[in-house]
Write a protein that holds these residues in place. Structure first.
Motif, PDB file in Angstrom:
ATOM      1  N   ILE A 125       0.851  -1.202   0.000  1.00 29.98           N
ATOM      2  CA  ILE A 125       0.000   0.000   0.000  1.00 29.98           C
ATOM      3  C   ILE A 125       0.884   1.249   0.000  1.00 29.98           C
ATOM      4  O   ILE A 125       0.657   2.200  -0.762  1.00 29.98           O
ATOM      5  N   ARG A 126       1.909   1.241   0.829  1.00 26.84           N
ATOM      6  CA  ARG A 126       2.809   2.405   0.927  1.00 26.84           C
ATOM      7  C   ARG A 126       3.552   2.628  -0.390  1.00 26.84           C
ATOM      8  O   ARG A 126       3.623   3.767  -0.880  1.00 26.84           O
ATOM      9  N   ILE A 127       4.111   1.554  -0.954  1.00 25.79           N
ATOM     10  CA  ILE A 127       4.879   1.671  -2.211  1.00 25.79           C
ATOM     11  C   ILE A 127       4.008   2.296  -3.296  1.00 25.79           C
ATOM     12  O   ILE A 127       4.466   3.108  -4.091  1.00 25.79           O
ATOM     13  N   ASN A 128       2.730   1.914  -3.293  1.00 24.28           N
ATOM     14  CA  ASN A 128       1.825   2.392  -4.348  1.00 24.28           C
ATOM     15  C   ASN A 128       1.055   3.654  -3.983  1.00 24.28           C
ATOM     16  O   ASN A 128       0.196   4.112  -4.745  1.00 24.28           O
ATOM     17  N   GLY A 129       1.334   4.214  -2.808  1.00 20.89           N
ATOM     18  CA  GLY A 129       0.703   5.476  -2.406  1.00 20.89           C
ATOM     19  C   GLY A 129      -0.807   5.386  -2.285  1.00 20.89           C
ATOM     20  O   GLY A 129      -1.527   6.316  -2.677  1.00 20.89           O
ATOM     21  N   LEU A 130      -1.311   4.276  -1.722  1.00 18.46           N
ATOM     22  CA  LEU A 130      -2.760   4.052  -1.715  1.00 18.46           C
ATOM     23  C   LEU A 130      -3.400   4.124  -0.325  1.00 18.46           C
ATOM     24  O   LEU A 130      -4.569   3.766  -0.164  1.00 18.46           O
ATOM     25  N   SER A 131      -2.662   4.604   0.663  1.00 19.70           N
ATOM     26  CA  SER A 131      -3.142   4.549   2.052  1.00 19.70           C
ATOM     27  C   SER A 131      -4.557   5.107   2.239  1.00 19.70           C
ATOM     28  O   SER A 131      -5.332   4.584   3.036  1.00 19.70           O
ATOM     29  N   GLU A 132      -4.882   6.178   1.508  1.00 23.25           N
ATOM     30  CA  GLU A 132      -6.181   6.843   1.713  1.00 23.25           C
ATOM     31  C   GLU A 132      -7.316   6.159   0.958  1.00 23.25           C
ATOM     32  O   GLU A 132      -8.482   6.534   1.129  1.00 23.25           O
ATOM     33  N   ARG A 133      -6.963   5.174   0.120  1.00 24.14           N
ATOM     34  CA  ARG A 133      -8.007   4.534  -0.694  1.00 24.14           C
ATOM     35  C   ARG A 133      -8.307   3.109  -0.250  1.00 24.14           C
ATOM     36  O   ARG A 133      -9.081   2.401  -0.898  1.00 24.14           O
ATOM     37  N   ILE A 134      -7.683   2.713   0.865  1.00 27.91           N
ATOM     38  CA  ILE A 134      -7.823   1.322   1.328  1.00 27.91           C
ATOM     39  C   ILE A 134      -8.666   1.253   2.607  1.00 27.91           C
ATOM     40  O   ILE A 134      -8.538   2.113   3.491  1.00 27.91           O
ATOM     41  N   ILE A 135      -9.489   0.216   2.693  1.00 28.88           N
ATOM     42  CA  ILE A 135     -10.155  -0.135   3.962  1.00 28.88           C
ATOM     43  C   ILE A 135      -9.818  -1.603   4.231  1.00 28.88           C
ATOM     44  O   ILE A 135     -10.090  -2.473   3.389  1.00 28.88           O
ATOM     45  N   PHE A 136      -9.230  -1.866   5.382  1.00 24.46           N
ATOM     46  CA  PHE A 136      -8.987  -3.251   5.788  1.00 24.46           C
ATOM     47  C   PHE A 136     -10.222  -3.780   6.481  1.00 24.46           C
ATOM     48  O   PHE A 136     -10.777  -3.118   7.372  1.00 24.46           O
ATOM     49  N   SER A 137     -10.651  -4.999   6.114  1.00 23.04           N
ATOM     50  CA  SER A 137     -11.704  -5.652   6.892  1.00 23.04           C
ATOM     51  C   SER A 137     -11.328  -7.112   7.069  1.00 23.04           C
ATOM     52  O   SER A 137     -10.475  -7.643   6.348  1.00 23.04           O
ATOM     53  N   SER A 138     -11.968  -7.741   8.044  1.00 25.73           N
ATOM     54  CA  SER A 138     -11.733  -9.167   8.279  1.00 25.73           C
ATOM     55  C   SER A 138     -12.726  -9.661   9.324  1.00 25.73           C
ATOM     56  O   SER A 138     -13.197  -8.882  10.162  1.00 25.73           O
ATOM     57  N   PHE A 139     -13.025 -10.966   9.247  1.00 21.50           N
ATOM     58  CA  PHE A 139     -13.745 -11.595  10.355  1.00 21.50           C
ATOM     59  C   PHE A 139     -12.766 -11.882  11.485  1.00 21.50           C
ATOM     60  O   PHE A 139     -13.180 -12.160  12.606  1.00 21.50           O
ATOM     61  N   ASN A 140     -11.478 -11.829  11.194  1.00 21.07           N
ATOM     62  CA  ASN A 140     -10.421 -11.973  12.194  1.00 21.07           C
ATOM     63  C   ASN A 140     -10.089 -10.575  12.738  1.00 21.07           C
ATOM     64  O   ASN A 140      -9.265  -9.855  12.177  1.00 21.07           O
ATOM     65  N   HIS A 141     -10.759 -10.209  13.817  1.00 21.17           N
ATOM     66  CA  HIS A 141     -10.616  -8.840  14.328  1.00 21.17           C
ATOM     67  C   HIS A 141      -9.238  -8.592  14.931  1.00 21.17           C
ATOM     68  O   HIS A 141      -8.775  -7.458  14.984  1.00 21.17           O
TER      69      HIS A 141
END
Ligand code: G3P
Ligand code: CA
Length: 239
Positions: A125-141
């Motif tokens: 994410i950092r290499i591609n400069g996408l931090s503001e466009r990502i949402i992490f989700s998971s059933f593994n909280h």
């Protein structure tokens, strides 16, 4: 304005979690895509829903037992004519440089605790400069809390199936800015209270017209759907 996230891409019409399904979601004017990630034997982050490749590809076996070179030979569009490989997350991120879509990354590490998967994804994410466009989700909280600790600027949202009591309080307690509930166990009052408390609400997987209309009426933050074209059409009618 309620945003539309294409679940595993435009999976109602194209093979799930393939570059084709993501590109078609963009063409359908989705605001974002949702995708699932697992790790190969040699540590490549790949986009596939199940721990095994059997259901969605031409191969058999666990993702974790394939090298990236081996898994790329499989066809993730086994019902279609055109061959579509399992994408790497890197490939998706390179394509994201050509558009403005958001990307909800679901970490599928509830069965196998893929070592360092969170670190690898955050580095990409950092290499591609996408931090503001990502949402992490998971059933593994535990995993999304770990993501938050590694990268507090990147949004996280817990996935859950049953009717959590006051989920906005829970979200705040794990430093999440949103919740991703199953839409069937979600009362209007819960959506309204979460929004009033500054917590984004993105239910999954919403495919019926009536459910989409309800969420647009409530001005829900977003929803996750297999059919972004239908959702965009209904949204346009509401304006
Ligand atoms: O992110 C929402 C949804 O994708 C969660 O369930 O099984 O489709 O990955 P699943
Ligand atoms: Ca998913």
């Amino acid at each position: 304005m309620t945003q539309i996230f294409a679940h595993r891409g435009y999976s109602a019409a194209f093979a799930e979690n393939t570059m084709t399904s993501f590109i078609e979601a963009e063409k359908a004017l989705a605001d974002g895509i949702e995708l699932d990630v697992q790790l190969t034997k040699d540590g490549e982050v790949v986009v596939i829903h199940d721990e095994k490749v059997d259901r969605t590809t031409s191969g058999t076996g666990y993702v974790k037992d394939f090298t990236f070179k081996e898994i790329r030979k499989l066809n993730a569009n086994k019902m279609g004519i055109k061959k579509d490989p399992i994408p790497s997350l890197t490939e998706v991120f390179e394509w994201m440089q050509t558009n403005k879509l958001k990307c909800n990354i679901e970490l599928k590490n509830g069965v196998f605790p893929y070592e360092s998967m969170e670190e690898k994804i955050i580095q990409l994410i950092r290499i591609n400069g996408l931090s503001e466009r990502i949402i992490f989700s998971s059933f593994n909280h535990y995993s999304i809390v770990y993501c938050y600790r590694l990268a507090p600027d990147i949004e996280t949202a817990p996935l859950y199936g049953a009717g959590l009591y006051m989920p906005w309080i829970y979200a705040q307690s794990i430093c999440s800015r949103g919740i991703h509930p199953k839409y069937t166990s979600l009362a209007d009052e819960v959506i309204k209270s979460a929004l009033q408390n500054g917590i984004a609400v993105r239910p999954y997987t919403v495919n019926k017209d009536s459910d989409m209309k309800r969420l647009f009426e409530l001005n829900c933050t977003a929803f996750i759907t297999d059919d972004p074209f239908k959702a965009v059409t209904i949204k346009a009618q509401k304006k």
